[in-house]
Design a protein around this motif. Structure first.
Motif, PDB file in Angstrom:
ATOM      1  N   ASP A 175      -5.316  -1.645  -5.142  1.00  0.00           N
ATOM      2  CA  ASP A 175      -4.754  -2.131  -3.882  1.00  0.00           C
ATOM      3  C   ASP A 175      -5.650  -3.228  -3.326  1.00  0.00           C
ATOM      4  OD1 ASP A 175      -3.316  -2.512  -1.647  1.00  0.00           O
ATOM      5  OD2 ASP A 175      -3.526  -0.482  -0.835  1.00  0.00           O
ATOM      6  N   GLU A 176      -5.222  -4.458  -3.432  1.00  0.00           N
ATOM      7  CA  GLU A 176      -5.985  -5.622  -2.972  1.00  0.00           C
ATOM      8  C   GLU A 176      -7.444  -5.549  -3.405  1.00  0.00           C
ATOM      9  OE1 GLU A 176      -4.693  -7.575   0.140  1.00  0.00           O
ATOM     10  OE2 GLU A 176      -2.951  -6.331   0.594  1.00  0.00           O
ATOM     11  N   SER A 213       0.836  -1.209   0.000  1.00  0.00           N
ATOM     12  CA  SER A 213       0.000   0.000   0.000  1.00  0.00           C
ATOM     13  C   SER A 213       0.865   1.251   0.000  1.00  0.00           C
ATOM     14  CB  SER A 213      -0.927   0.008   1.212  1.00  0.00           C
ATOM     15  OG  SER A 213      -1.773  -1.112   1.179  1.00  0.00           O
TER      16      SER A 213
END
Ligand SMILES: Nc1ncnc2c1ncn2[C@@H]1O[C@H](COP(=O)(O)OP(=O)(O)O)[C@@H](O)[C@H]1O
Ligand SMILES: [Mg+2]
Lengths: 222, 323
Positions: free
Chosen positions: A162-163, A42
């Motif tokens: 992000d994920e 992140s």
């Protein structure tokens, strides 16, 4: 497209979240960013969005040192990056249509042109029929697809995620990843942070692996 | 990736003609002014309370200003009555008195003169006191002739200077002027003006605080939205805009309420004020706001609302950082 040159990020003066990152991503490439929780995925994406600034080194995007951007230029820089968040970051008081239209509204797009693009983006993620619904009426996978539609609605050159599959079951995760591959196929540079190693292995793209803030592996697609 | 972007598609999306940018800017202003108005209407009671707080803060200085405005009119009326009385020496005859009056009239600073001969003075005196019989029995006329002078400049210092100069004129016994109460009134008016200005500043700050606090809460309520739009490239101006409009609407609403309160209050106070003024032999009425005054009140209140919102949003935006 992206160049990290000996980039370090230190939080609170002591703790190195990222250290000596040095890599390049070519235009149109699709790259996975892996590593377990706390590895710095992140943080790396936040540096790219210029939500944080590097403590050391330089980050070049399309040849420009993004640390040199003046605060007033940052919004215009961000408009050219599409970002998908794990928690979607949708606005719950407005419809799917208006969530997806938000980037265009910010850019002051002409309403008819905006409507055309919003519908195209929603069609791409298979949610055109839900445009009037509120986010709360959608399932987790559908909400994530709305987030993707919003990220791509102004056709960014760079797509960060992000994920994006963090909370989804395997089948939905695969569907989402397939969407990113579609954008990669039409020339968008895509960078996806994920710790779903099984899924990543199947998709065969370049993979950067972080461990405690260091780049420990950079594997080209097999 | 600055504005000369790597992505041709992105570049095309960004590139807009000046006219297009102007239109989209106008479009956003229109959208945000309507959106913020509808947000206010969605919570009518809360909005009304905020506007009422603003109105109350505006009414006091505006009311005082109106009172002073009325006092200025009264002041002008009083200036008319600022006169000097020059008493001539007892042995000056009627012809001589006429010559002296002309000499006085020719002096610098004298606007007009009126000669009151000894006989006229006696007549006025008798009439005023109702003592005709008693005075008629006096052997001679004990009163001197006098000249009433209207000065050109009614300011106390100027009148005093004029009086000092007249003392030395041949045939003049004494110069009388009664400035004390005029001066007192002027000091009072000046005091009122300063109190009014001080109140206006204080209550203006009050309006800023009321609006600022309301907007601060609104910003807090829409924090997530602000974070999201900042993440996807909203400028500060874009984020601020709806809140600035809210502030301006609050200010305008407060101004309208204040206007209503002032009008009602003026009507309510008109009768006792007129009666009071009449008892002093003056005619004094609270002037209405008029068109210019109303425009000024609404303009100031709207501007204050806008400014309060600007301060609150700017302070707050610095603290909101997207996660
Ligand atoms: N704003 C911050 N302040 C201090 N430490 C942070 C901050 N953001 C992240 N970190 C730390 O940096 C490390 C990397 O975090 P992160 O980039 O979120 O990793 P990942 O996304 O791979 O789980 C973690 O140890 C985290 O606690
Ligand atoms: Mg993370």
């Amino acid at each position: 497209m992206i160049a990290f040159e000996h980039v370090g990020k230190r939080y609170g003066g002591r703790f190195d979240a990222l250290a000596n990152l040095d890599f390049r991503v070519r235009r149109g490439e699709m790259v996975f960013l892996t590593g377990h929780s706390g590895a710095g995925k992140s943080s790396l994406l936040r540096l790219l969005m210029r939500l944080e600034r590097p403590s050391r080194g330089r980050i070049l995007v399309a040849g420009h040192d993004i640390d040199r951007l003046h605060a007033s230029q940052v919004p215009f820089y961000r408009r050219q990056i599409g970002v998908v968040f794990q928690d979607h970051q949708l606005l719950f008081d407005r419809s799917i249509y208006h969530n997806v239209a938000l980037p265009l509204e910010i850019q002051g797009a002409e309403p008819r042109e905006a409507a055309r693009r919003v519908r195209a983006a929603l069609d791409k993620v298979g949610l055109l029929h839900r445009e009037k619904a509120l986010p709360i009426e959608l399932s987790g996978g559908e909400q994530q697809r709305v987030g993707i539609a919003r990220a791509v609605v102004n056709k960014p050159a760079l797509l960060l995620a992000d994920e994006p599959t963090g909370n989804l079951d395997p089948q939905l995760s695969a569907d989402i990843m397939a969407l990113f591959e579609d954008f990669h196929r039409i020339g968008t540079t895509v960078m996806v942070a994920s710790h779903d190693l099984a899924l990543i292995a199947r998709l065969r793209h370049r993979t950067l692996r972080l461990q405690e803030g260091r780049l420990v592996a950079d594997e080209e697609a097999a | 990736m600055s504005r000369e972007t790597p992505s041709r598609r992105g570049a095309r999306a960004q590139r807009a003609t000046a006219g297009g940018r102007w239109r989209s800017w106008l479009r956003h202003h229109r959208a945000m002014s309507l959106d913020s108005a509808s947000r206010l209407l969605r919570h009518p009671v809360g909005s009304l309370l905020t506007m009422l707080a603003i109105a109350i803060a505006l009414v006091l200085p505006a009311g005082l200003w109106l009172t002073l405005d009325g006092a200025r009119l009264l002041d002008a009326e009083l200036d008319e009555s600022a006169t000097l009385t020059v008493y001539l020496e007892k042995d000056v005859g009627a012809d001589e008195a006429g010559r002296i009056e002309q000499a006085l009239a020719a002096r610098e600073g004298v606007a007009s003169t009126r000669l009151i001969t000894a006989a006229e003075g006696m007549a006025e005196f008798q009439q005023a006191l109702g003592l005709e019989d008693a005075l008629a029995r006096l052997p001679g006329n004990p009163l001197p002739a006098s000249v009433v002078i209207h000065p050109q400049d009614p300011a106390p210092a100027a009148v005093q200077g004029l009086a000092d100069g007249l003392e030395t004129v041949a045939g003049v016994e004494e110069v009388r002027l009664d400035l004390a109460w005029l001066e007192r009134l002027r000091h009072l008016a000046e005091l009122g003006r300063r109190v009014g200005l001080g109140l206006a500043v204080l209550f203006g700050l009050g309006v800023l605080l009321v609006v600022g606090n309301t907007i601060r809460l609104a910003v807090e309520n829409r924090r997530q939205e602000i974070e999201v739009v900042t993440l996807i490239g909203a400028t500060h101006a874009f984020v601020r805009r709806p809140f600035l409009y809210s502030g301006a609407w609050y200010g305008l609403g407060g101004g309208l309420l204040a206007w209503g309160l002032l009008t009602l209050g003026g009507d309510w106070l008109a009768a006792p004020i007129a009666a009071l003024a009449a008892s002093y032999g003056a005619s004094f009425a609270l002037p209405g706001l008029g068109l210019a005054g109303s425009a000024m009140l609404l303009g100031c209140s709207t501007l204050l609302g806008w400014l309060g919102a600007w301060i609150a949003v700017s302070r707050h935006l610095a603290q909101i950082r997207p996660r």
